[in-house]
Scaffold this active site. Structure first.
Site, short mmCIF file in Angstrom:
data_model
loop_
_atom_site.label_atom_id
_atom_site.label_comp_id
_atom_site.label_asym_id
_atom_site.label_seq_id
_atom_site.Cartn_x
_atom_site.Cartn_y
_atom_site.Cartn_z
N HIS A 56 0.84 -1.21 0.00
CA HIS A 56 0.00 0.00 0.00
C HIS A 56 0.87 1.26 0.00
O HIS A 56 0.63 2.20 -0.76
CB HIS A 56 -0.91 -0.03 1.23
CG HIS A 56 -1.82 1.16 1.34
ND1 HIS A 56 -3.14 1.11 0.98
CD2 HIS A 56 -1.59 2.42 1.79
CE1 HIS A 56 -3.70 2.30 1.20
NE2 HIS A 56 -2.78 3.11 1.70
N GLU A 57 1.91 1.27 0.83
CA GLU A 57 2.77 2.46 0.94
C GLU A 57 3.55 2.71 -0.34
O GLU A 57 3.83 3.85 -0.70
CB GLU A 57 3.71 2.31 2.13
CG GLU A 57 3.02 2.42 3.46
CD GLU A 57 2.32 3.76 3.66
OE1 GLU A 57 2.81 4.79 3.15
OE2 GLU A 57 1.27 3.77 4.30
N HIS A 68 -5.68 7.32 -2.20
CA HIS A 68 -6.62 6.27 -1.85
C HIS A 68 -7.69 6.09 -2.91
O HIS A 68 -8.07 7.03 -3.60
CB HIS A 68 -7.28 6.55 -0.50
CG HIS A 68 -6.34 6.42 0.64
ND1 HIS A 68 -6.38 7.24 1.74
CD2 HIS A 68 -5.30 5.58 0.85
CE1 HIS A 68 -5.42 6.90 2.58
NE2 HIS A 68 -4.75 5.90 2.06
N HIS A 106 1.52 4.84 -2.53
CA HIS A 106 1.61 6.25 -2.17
C HIS A 106 2.93 6.85 -2.64
O HIS A 106 2.97 7.98 -3.14
CB HIS A 106 1.48 6.43 -0.66
CG HIS A 106 0.08 6.30 -0.16
ND1 HIS A 106 -1.00 6.81 -0.84
CD2 HIS A 106 -0.42 5.73 0.97
CE1 HIS A 106 -2.10 6.56 -0.15
NE2 HIS A 106 -1.78 5.90 0.94
#
Length: 474
Positions: free
Chosen positions: A189-190, A199, A193
């Site tokens: 997930h990171e 998101h 980013h």
């Protein structure tokens, strides 16, 4: 090579099991911004705006488009500093996470020289040089990542070294209420980013707003279409400008580029902003608040309203409400203001604002300066200003309807004359009855009892009810 990072960060407070799924999240985060074209990849985009990809099924939002040379690899590395896990295990698991993003068309390459990598991954503890982005020990806050630089890619991912991560990729190891936290799903997930992807409103997306340990299946992780489309828009289309990356927290999503709620049909300059706020009903909020404060909040009558660390705070009586920019009330709010910040007993909050490294809370004649929630000092005035706000690192206070620059007084400089601001129409006609001024990323808002107005060229053209816009009690 010295890398200059954007001050915008995203952080990850991850829910280790299924959190009470606030079903309307996929609707509250959808916002529309105008498109802005650019004709060459060499142009570095500097203005960040929020968009929602409403022309198709995509539900993602992105950061500024990234310029990569054709065929250029995105390098990454893991720091050995403070590492309590086996270095090879961390690198191998991280490599598997990058391999998932590789399927979107990007090429990644591990390098041993940490300082030369585009994406640098490290483990940190507590305060680690970033005011307002401390880790909190075991539990809750797990990781955060920096937004890529505008125009090129350089980012950092920090993981909380007090956490206990599991590097297993077996579904059976993540069953039960006391299941460990998956390093793979966290860093996957990171990485999104750090590549510039915000998101997604799609629950199947890797970039969905809440962490959950997903199924590893047969070991082949497929990048969801929503995430792949985001990478395509960001790196291969480069036809739009996108928003800053949000923090990602255990029970909520917090964006570091605040956009205040606006009427669906309202336009400011050349850009139409639509922010869809959907608040938890009061019946779902567990607290010991006084009825008067709740009633005043629901009626849209506020003592103070401000953005602090990217969140919207509304102060009423002895309570404060805290919302993220998707309009979701943070878990456990409202809270007694005195339980968060140490204020004089019985004091009334008049204004709240960020200035320099401080959160400043005005209570009558007294200005209370905090770093985070830690009290630093106070500055007292002989006369209590009616409202105070900060803009461009200057602090302004209203006395009898006139604004004065009081920055020097908060710095405790002696023999400084107060400087009046130009007597624009707003200052002459509006400030005497104003209860607060909110400075946001897309303009200034002036509040009176139960209503607010947008300041345009120093003039408030019309007022609207706060109820249903800044507070919505169902």
């Amino acid at each position: 090579m010295i890398i200059y990072f954007a001050v915008i960060t995203c952080s990850l407070k991850l829910c280790r099991s299924y959190y009470k799924m606030l079903l309307n999240v996929s609707h509250t985060i959808q916002c529309v911004f105008s498109r802005m074209s650019w004709y060459t990849l060499a142009v570095i985009l500097s203005t960040l705006v929020t968009i929602h990809a409403s022309q198709g099924p995509e539900k993602f939002t992105l950061a500024t488009a990234i310029v990569l040379k054709r065929g250029e690899d995105i390098t990454w590395s893991v720091s050995r500093e403070n590492l309590k896990y086996n270095y090879r295990t961390v690198v191998d698991t991280t490599s598997k996470a990058f391999a998932v993003w590789h399927t979107a068309g990007l090429n990644f390459r591990f390098v041993y020289n940490y300082s030369e990598a585009m994406i640098r991954i490290s483990f940190k503890r507590r305060f680690h040089g970033e005011i307002g982005y401390d880790f909190d020990g075991l539990g809750s806050l797990l990781a955060h990542a920096y937004l890529p630089n505008q125009g090129d890619l350089s980012s950092e991912i920090h993981l909380d070294n007090d956490e206990i991560f599991s590097f297993s990729m077996k579904d059976s190891d993540y069953e039960g209420d006391n299941a460990p936290t998956s390093y793979f799903w966290t860093v996957l997930h990171e990485i999104g980013h750090s590549l510039g992807v915000q998101h997604s409103a799609s629950p199947s997306s890797i970039m969905y707003g809440w962490y959950k340990s997903r199924s590893f299946g047969n070991g082949t992780i497929v990048l969801p279409k929503d995430d792949a489309n985001a990478i395509h828009q960001l790196y291969f289309s480069n036809t739009k400008q996108y928003a800053a990356i949000p923090k990602f927290e255990k029970n909520k999503v917090v964006t570091t580029t605040p956009v205040p709620p606006a009427d669906r049909s309202e336009s400011t300059t050349n850009t139409t902003i639509t922010t869809c706020f959907s608040f938890d009903s009061l019946s779902e909020i567990k607290h010991d608040a006084t009825k008067d404060s709740i009633s005043a909040y629901c009626a849209g009558v506020y003592d103070a309203i401000s953005y602090v660390r990217g969140d919207l705070y509304v102060f009423v009586g002895d309570l404060h409400w805290r919302f993220d920019t998707s309009g979701m009330l943070h878990n456990g709010y409202p809270q007694p203001t005195g339980a968060t910040w140490r204020l004089p007993s019985g004091s009334q909050v008049n204004s709240v604002f960020e200035w320099m490294q401080y959160i400043v809370i005005q209570t009558g004649k007294r200005y209370n300066l905090f770093v985070g929630t830690d009290f630093v000092r106070s500055v007292n005035f002989k006369v209590a200003p009616s409202i105070t706000f900060a803009s461009n690192n200057r602090v302004y206070a209203a006395f009898l309807g006139k604004l004065k620059d009081i920055t020097g007084h908060l710095l405790r400089r002696k023999n400084l004359r107060w400087r009046y601001l130009p007597p624009i129409q707003l200052l002459q006609n509006e400030l005497r009855a104003a209860t607060d001024i909110l400075v946001a990323s897309n303009g200034m808002y002036i509040f009176k009892s139960g209503v607010h107005g947008v300041v345009v060229n120093g003039v408030v053209e019309h007022y609207k009810l706060n109820k249903g816009v800044w507070s919505n009690c169902r």
